[in-house]
Enzyme design. Structure first.
Site, PDB file in Angstrom:
ATOM      1  N   LYS A 200       0.845  -1.194   0.000  1.00  0.00           N
ATOM      2  CA  LYS A 200       0.000   0.000   0.000  1.00  0.00           C
ATOM      3  C   LYS A 200       0.880   1.242   0.000  1.00  0.00           C
ATOM      4  O   LYS A 200       2.076   1.199   0.321  1.00  0.00           O
ATOM      5  CB  LYS A 200      -0.920   0.025   1.223  1.00  0.00           C
ATOM      6  CG  LYS A 200      -0.215  -0.030   2.583  1.00  0.00           C
ATOM      7  CD  LYS A 200       0.348   1.315   3.068  1.00  0.00           C
ATOM      8  CE  LYS A 200       1.075   1.184   4.410  1.00  0.00           C
ATOM      9  NZ  LYS A 200       1.850   2.406   4.751  1.00  0.00           N
TER      10      LYS A 200
ATOM     11  N   SER B  18       2.745  -6.250   7.193  1.00  0.00           N
ATOM     12  CA  SER B  18       1.339  -6.233   7.604  1.00  0.00           C
ATOM     13  C   SER B  18       0.464  -6.946   6.587  1.00  0.00           C
ATOM     14  O   SER B  18      -0.463  -7.681   6.943  1.00  0.00           O
ATOM     15  CB  SER B  18       0.867  -4.788   7.781  1.00  0.00           C
ATOM     16  OG  SER B  18       1.554  -4.149   8.834  1.00  0.00           O
ATOM     17  N   SER B  19       0.757  -6.727   5.309  1.00  0.00           N
ATOM     18  CA  SER B  19      -0.003  -7.388   4.252  1.00  0.00           C
ATOM     19  C   SER B  19       0.170  -8.902   4.321  1.00  0.00           C
ATOM     20  O   SER B  19      -0.797  -9.669   4.203  1.00  0.00           O
ATOM     21  CB  SER B  19       0.442  -6.868   2.884  1.00  0.00           C
ATOM     22  OG  SER B  19      -0.286  -7.474   1.841  1.00  0.00           O
TER      23      SER B  19
ATOM     24  N   ASP C 209      -1.600  -1.586  10.648  1.00  0.00           N
ATOM     25  CA  ASP C 209      -1.942  -1.637   9.222  1.00  0.00           C
ATOM     26  C   ASP C 209      -2.584  -2.958   8.811  1.00  0.00           C
ATOM     27  O   ASP C 209      -3.149  -3.060   7.719  1.00  0.00           O
ATOM     28  CB  ASP C 209      -0.691  -1.427   8.359  1.00  0.00           C
ATOM     29  CG  ASP C 209      -0.125  -0.026   8.451  1.00  0.00           C
ATOM     30  OD1 ASP C 209      -0.805   0.849   9.024  1.00  0.00           O
ATOM     31  OD2 ASP C 209       0.995   0.198   7.958  1.00  0.00           O
TER      32      ASP C 209
END
Length: 288
Positions: free
Chosen positions: A11, A102-103, A135
């Site tokens: 992101k 985080s993804s 996140d």
């Protein structure tokens, strides 16, 4: 079950306004998350035990890795003893402000919820996600642009896509979030604009006069300490980008372009300098 491979996207932050510091030491913020076409790949294979390997030897594969922490958190929450072998093909740079870890953690939560037939609700997974990192809920729950507040975990789906070509550059500098929060220049007295109507006007009406409101409060301190990162932003602007900014706490920088050929030229210029890059087409969303 056969091995399953899934893309885990990065992101950028369109605006990042740090609004206060809480009594527990956490900072509150307001930002717009936007997905970009830069991704890791995770493969999940049946196993009697929980294990992980990674293509980047610099990253841990024990409980210091968010993927393993996510898997263990789901195991403990569900009372599940099933194992899995996770292989992470790491492409998103770490310490870049792109949310790669985080993804990946969000992907682990979502996939193992299915892989292990846990059937936890999204609300239950959200609780685990927040514990893993601010996140993580965005990657777990959203596909496109989202407004975030609180510590970044209070989300509102904007149902929007950025109608521009996005070039994202990693200047080969790793910046920790802890460092960024320690060194940024607070402006808590500022009245922060509501980013939601501004990004709506930008995406739907092409209104660019609002872009000045999308400041990143980490940017001044990062640029002061890392002039090479500042130069990347200027190089993107000089290459035809009509807006460029630091993403998250850095060090990745992104630029918006109207024309694909200008974006491609900027991409090649950055690669010639030895930087890792990605390009994202207009109206991109995270479809794994």
């Amino acid at each position: 079950m056969l091995p399953v491979s899934v893309k885990s996207f990065a992101k950028i932050n369109l605006g990042l306004l740090i609004t206060s510091k809480r009594s527990d030491g956490y900072h509150t913020l307001e930002t717009v998350f936007a997905p970009i076409d830069w991704y890791d790949t995770l493969e999940f294979s049946p196993s009697d035990t929980l294990s992980m390997c990674c293509t980047d030897s610099a990253l841990p594969v024990d409980e210091n890795n968010l993927c393993m922490r996510a898997a263990k958190a789901l195991q403990e929450s569900a009372g599940c003893s099933t194992g899995v072998s996770i292989t992470l093909d790491k492409r998103i740079p770490f310490g870049a402000g792109l949310g790669g870890g985080s993804s990946d953690a969000a992907t682990v939560l979502g996939m193992l919820n299915e892989f292990w037939n846990v059937r936890a609700s999204l609300a239950d997974l959200h609780i685990l996600a927040v514990r893993l990192g601010a996140d993580v809920p965005y990657f777990l729950e959203m596909k496109g642009l989202a407004f975030a507040k609180g510590i970044g975990d209070e989300l509102e789906d904007l149902s929007l896509r950025l109608p521009f070509h996005i070039v994202t550059v990693f200047p080969e500098v790793h910046i920790s979030t802890v460092w960024a929060y320690k060194h940024f220049y607070p402006r808590f007295e500022r009245t922060s604009p509501d980013l939601r109507p501004l990004v709506t006007a930008l995406c739907l009406e092409g209104e660019r006069s609002c872009l000045g409101a999308f400041e990143n409060d980490f940017e001044p301190a990062v640029f002061d300490h890392y002039p090479g990162v500042k130069k990347v932003k200027q190089d993107l602007l000089d290459s035809g980008s009509f807006f460029a900014s630091l993403s998250g706490s850095g060090s990745a920088v992104f630029g918006f372009f109207d024309k694909r050929e200008d974006a491609d030229d900027a991409l090649m210029m950055m690669r010639e300098q030895g930087f890792r890059t990605s390009i994202t087409a207009p109206d991109f969303s995270m479809v794994r």
